[in-house]
Design a protein around this motif. Structure first.
Motif, PDB file in Angstrom:
ATOM      1  N   ILE A 203     -63.856  33.613 -12.855  1.00 17.65           N
ATOM      2  CA  ILE A 203     -63.134  33.303 -11.625  1.00 17.65           C
ATOM      3  C   ILE A 203     -63.742  32.021 -11.064  1.00 17.65           C
ATOM      4  O   ILE A 203     -64.899  31.993 -10.651  1.00 17.65           O
ATOM      5  CB  ILE A 203     -63.227  34.441 -10.588  1.00 17.65           C
ATOM      6  N   GLY A 204     -62.965  30.937 -11.106  1.00 18.01           N
ATOM      7  CA  GLY A 204     -63.473  29.629 -10.717  1.00 18.01           C
ATOM      8  C   GLY A 204     -63.501  29.420  -9.217  1.00 18.01           C
ATOM      9  O   GLY A 204     -62.987  30.233  -8.434  1.00 18.01           O
ATOM     10  N   GLN A 205     -64.097  28.317  -8.821  1.00 18.17           N
ATOM     11  CA  GLN A 205     -64.174  27.950  -7.414  1.00 18.17           C
ATOM     12  C   GLN A 205     -62.843  27.361  -6.937  1.00 18.17           C
ATOM     13  O   GLN A 205     -62.128  26.724  -7.708  1.00 18.17           O
ATOM     14  CB  GLN A 205     -65.279  26.915  -7.206  1.00 18.17           C
ATOM     15  N   MET A 206     -62.521  27.580  -5.695  1.00 18.22           N
ATOM     16  CA  MET A 206     -61.326  26.972  -5.114  1.00 18.22           C
ATOM     17  C   MET A 206     -61.696  25.644  -4.469  1.00 18.22           C
ATOM     18  O   MET A 206     -62.632  25.577  -3.677  1.00 18.22           O
ATOM     19  CB  MET A 206     -60.704  27.889  -4.051  1.00 18.22           C
ATOM     20  N   ASP A 207     -60.963  24.593  -4.816  1.00 23.18           N
ATOM     21  CA  ASP A 207     -61.144  23.302  -4.159  1.00 23.18           C
ATOM     22  C   ASP A 207     -60.122  23.207  -3.029  1.00 23.18           C
ATOM     23  O   ASP A 207     -58.946  22.949  -3.245  1.00 23.18           O
ATOM     24  CB  ASP A 207     -60.937  22.163  -5.154  1.00 23.18           C
ATOM     25  N   ILE A 222     -53.330  27.701  -5.284  1.00 25.12           N
ATOM     26  CA  ILE A 222     -54.735  27.558  -5.659  1.00 25.12           C
ATOM     27  C   ILE A 222     -55.412  28.926  -5.729  1.00 25.12           C
ATOM     28  O   ILE A 222     -56.146  29.244  -6.667  1.00 25.12           O
ATOM     29  CB  ILE A 222     -55.463  26.644  -4.659  1.00 25.12           C
ATOM     30  N   PHE A 223     -55.131  29.749  -4.732  1.00 23.25           N
ATOM     31  CA  PHE A 223     -55.759  31.068  -4.605  1.00 23.25           C
ATOM     32  C   PHE A 223     -55.453  31.957  -5.812  1.00 23.25           C
ATOM     33  O   PHE A 223     -56.311  32.712  -6.284  1.00 23.25           O
ATOM     34  CB  PHE A 223     -55.276  31.728  -3.315  1.00 23.25           C
ATOM     35  N   THR A 224     -54.229  31.885  -6.316  1.00 27.70           N
ATOM     36  CA  THR A 224     -53.819  32.787  -7.399  1.00 27.70           C
ATOM     37  C   THR A 224     -54.031  32.186  -8.787  1.00 27.70           C
ATOM     38  O   THR A 224     -53.675  32.823  -9.783  1.00 27.70           O
ATOM     39  CB  THR A 224     -52.336  33.184  -7.245  1.00 27.70           C
ATOM     40  N   ASN A 225     -54.607  30.992  -8.865  1.00 24.60           N
ATOM     41  CA  ASN A 225     -54.823  30.349 -10.163  1.00 24.60           C
ATOM     42  C   ASN A 225     -56.285  29.958 -10.347  1.00 24.60           C
ATOM     43  O   ASN A 225     -56.599  28.855 -10.793  1.00 24.60           O
ATOM     44  CB  ASN A 225     -53.920  29.125 -10.312  1.00 24.60           C
ATOM     45  N   THR A 226     -57.163  30.887 -10.033  1.00 25.29           N
ATOM     46  CA  THR A 226     -58.599  30.623 -10.160  1.00 25.29           C
ATOM     47  C   THR A 226     -59.182  31.148 -11.471  1.00 25.29           C
ATOM     48  O   THR A 226     -60.353  30.929 -11.748  1.00 25.29           O
ATOM     49  CB  THR A 226     -59.374  31.248  -8.990  1.00 25.29           C
ATOM     50  N   ILE A 227     -58.380  31.854 -12.281  1.00 19.71           N
ATOM     51  CA  ILE A 227     -58.878  32.373 -13.554  1.00 19.71           C
ATOM     52  C   ILE A 227     -59.125  31.214 -14.508  1.00 19.71           C
ATOM     53  O   ILE A 227     -58.284  30.338 -14.674  1.00 19.71           O
ATOM     54  CB  ILE A 227     -57.878  33.367 -14.169  1.00 19.71           C
ATOM     55  N   GLU A 228     -60.304  31.225 -15.141  1.00 19.05           N
ATOM     56  CA  GLU A 228     -60.667  30.157 -16.070  1.00 19.05           C
ATOM     57  C   GLU A 228     -61.137  30.726 -17.407  1.00 19.05           C
ATOM     58  O   GLU A 228     -61.650  31.854 -17.478  1.00 19.05           O
ATOM     59  CB  GLU A 228     -61.796  29.301 -15.473  1.00 19.05           C
ATOM     60  N   PHE A 229     -60.973  29.923 -18.449  1.00 25.38           N
ATOM     61  CA  PHE A 229     -61.595  30.198 -19.740  1.00 25.38           C
ATOM     62  C   PHE A 229     -63.060  29.763 -19.611  1.00 25.38           C
ATOM     63  O   PHE A 229     -63.347  28.687 -19.083  1.00 25.38           O
ATOM     64  CB  PHE A 229     -60.910  29.415 -20.849  1.00 25.38           C
ATOM     65  N   ALA A 230     -63.965  30.575 -20.136  1.00 25.02           N
ATOM     66  CA  ALA A 230     -65.381  30.274 -19.909  1.00 25.02           C
ATOM     67  C   ALA A 230     -66.196  30.396 -21.186  1.00 25.02           C
ATOM     68  O   ALA A 230     -65.841  31.123 -22.114  1.00 25.02           O
ATOM     69  CB  ALA A 230     -65.952  31.201 -18.842  1.00 25.02           C
ATOM     70  N   GLU A 231     -67.328  29.669 -21.190  1.00 22.63           N
ATOM     71  CA  GLU A 231     -68.303  29.824 -22.252  1.00 22.63           C
ATOM     72  C   GLU A 231     -68.847  31.259 -22.202  1.00 22.63           C
ATOM     73  O   GLU A 231     -68.914  31.875 -21.136  1.00 22.63           O
ATOM     74  CB  GLU A 231     -69.458  28.832 -22.065  1.00 22.63           C
ATOM     75  N   LEU A 232     -69.224  31.782 -23.341  1.00 25.74           N
ATOM     76  CA  LEU A 232     -69.766  33.142 -23.373  1.00 25.74           C
ATOM     77  C   LEU A 232     -71.021  33.221 -22.520  1.00 25.74           C
ATOM     78  O   LEU A 232     -71.905  32.371 -22.594  1.00 25.74           O
ATOM     79  CB  LEU A 232     -70.080  33.540 -24.815  1.00 25.74           C
ATOM     80  N   GLY A 233     -71.041  34.233 -21.663  1.00 24.96           N
ATOM     81  CA  GLY A 233     -72.150  34.392 -20.738  1.00 24.96           C
ATOM     82  C   GLY A 233     -71.940  33.729 -19.400  1.00 24.96           C
ATOM     83  O   GLY A 233     -72.719  33.938 -18.468  1.00 24.96           O
ATOM     84  N   GLU A 234     -70.873  32.928 -19.284  1.00 27.22           N
ATOM     85  CA  GLU A 234     -70.588  32.227 -18.035  1.00 27.22           C
ATOM     86  C   GLU A 234     -69.473  32.900 -17.244  1.00 27.22           C
ATOM     87  O   GLU A 234     -69.026  32.358 -16.238  1.00 27.22           O
ATOM     88  CB  GLU A 234     -70.194  30.775 -18.341  1.00 27.22           C
TER      89      GLU A 234
END
Length: 286
Positions: A203-207, A222-234
């Motif tokens: 879950i990314g930061q909101m700008d 912005i609020f509903t599009n905070t899902i991000e692909f992440a490095e494992l463990g991040e």
């Protein structure tokens, strides 16, 4: 505990292949400690096939799987398909000593139409039987759209319930995004998976620095599009439990992938993921 093999999904390195070439990209993959790759979204030109083969030998990197659409994603869309380029694709698999081939997703012309989906499933199963005659196994890669329901049944389960030869490449980030528990869902496909995609779910930061709060529609976007692909463990996924469930369910290759690196160099992302997997005790799977 038996071991799987950790590798890289080269879709995230397609820009590097364009910049450095397939051979030098594979050299860097090896330097990061990975010794298996899945080839996807890399043009299978004679030069790239030759360079992938040379790098595979020189750097001891197994070509774990390759990609091919069953049919064009859209009418007239470019790219090889099993329907139109069967002999070429089989030849590339043989040249690269690869016996796993995966379909990336449903054609866009099929989505949303159950009758067309069932026709696709029938064709994919027939193609799986045809490829088996050449020693090649066919798999279907999942996103979140396969969790749409048709008459109360997941599209993905429709594929599973109406096939026996076709296998599945489950993607744990997309399973989470679809609202299922990746650990438990992977177990439901025991015996039907050999390939598993590993990417974390963040879950990314909101700008909000430039948001006019009188425009609530922009804020909600912005609020509903905070899902991000992440490095494992991040991110938030239990990667250790997922890998263990995958192994228990028959997965042989665990392929690190990140659809978007948000400006970070993909080699750096792969390094972060590799270090996390080693911290979890999977260092001897590389």
């Amino acid at each position: 505990m038996n071991k799987g093999k950790i590798g890289v999904q080269m879709m995230m390195l397609k820009g590097k292949v364009e910049e450095l070439g397939a051979y030098e990209t594979m050299r860097k993959v090896s330097e990061l400690g990975y010794h298996a790759v899945e080839v996807s979204q890399i043009p299978m030109t004679p030069e790239n096939v030759s360079e992938l083969r040379r790098a595979s030998v020189d750097f001891d990197i197994k070509i774990a799987a390759m990609s091919a659409a069953l049919e064009p994603m859209l009418p007239g869309a470019p790219g090889e398909t099993l329907t139109n380029d069967f002999d070429k694709i089989v030849s590339d698999c043989k040249a690269l000593d690869c016996n796993f081939l995966r379909i990336g997703m449903l054609p866009l012309t099929v989505m949303g139409h159950k009758d067309k989906i069932m026709e696709f499933i029938e064709k994919a199963e027939a193609m799986a039987h045809k490829l088996a005659e050449y020693g090649i196994e066919l798999y279907y890669h999942t996103h979140h759209l396969e969790f749409q329901k048709y008459d109360g049944v997941y599209l993905l389960d429709l594929i599973k319930n109406n096939t026996s030869k076709l296998g599945f490449e489950l993607d744990v980030h997309w399973i989470q995004r679809a609202g299922e528990n990746p650990v438990e869902f992977v177990k439901q496909y025991a015996g039907r998976i050999s390939l598993l995609h590993l990417k974390d779910y963040r879950i990314g930061q909101m700008d909000l620095s430039k948001v006019d709060f009188n425009d609530m529609a922009k804020f909600m976007d912005i609020f509903t599009n905070t899902i991000e692909f992440a490095e494992l463990g991040e991110g938030n996924l239990n990667i250790k439990a997922i890998v263990e469930a995958g192994l228990e369910s028959g997965a042989q290759y665990f392929l690190v992938e990140q659809d978007n690196t948000y400006g970070r160099d993909p080699f750096d992302c792969l390094d972060i993921s590799a270090k996390h997997l080693k911290e979890l005790g999977f260092g001897d799977w590389f």
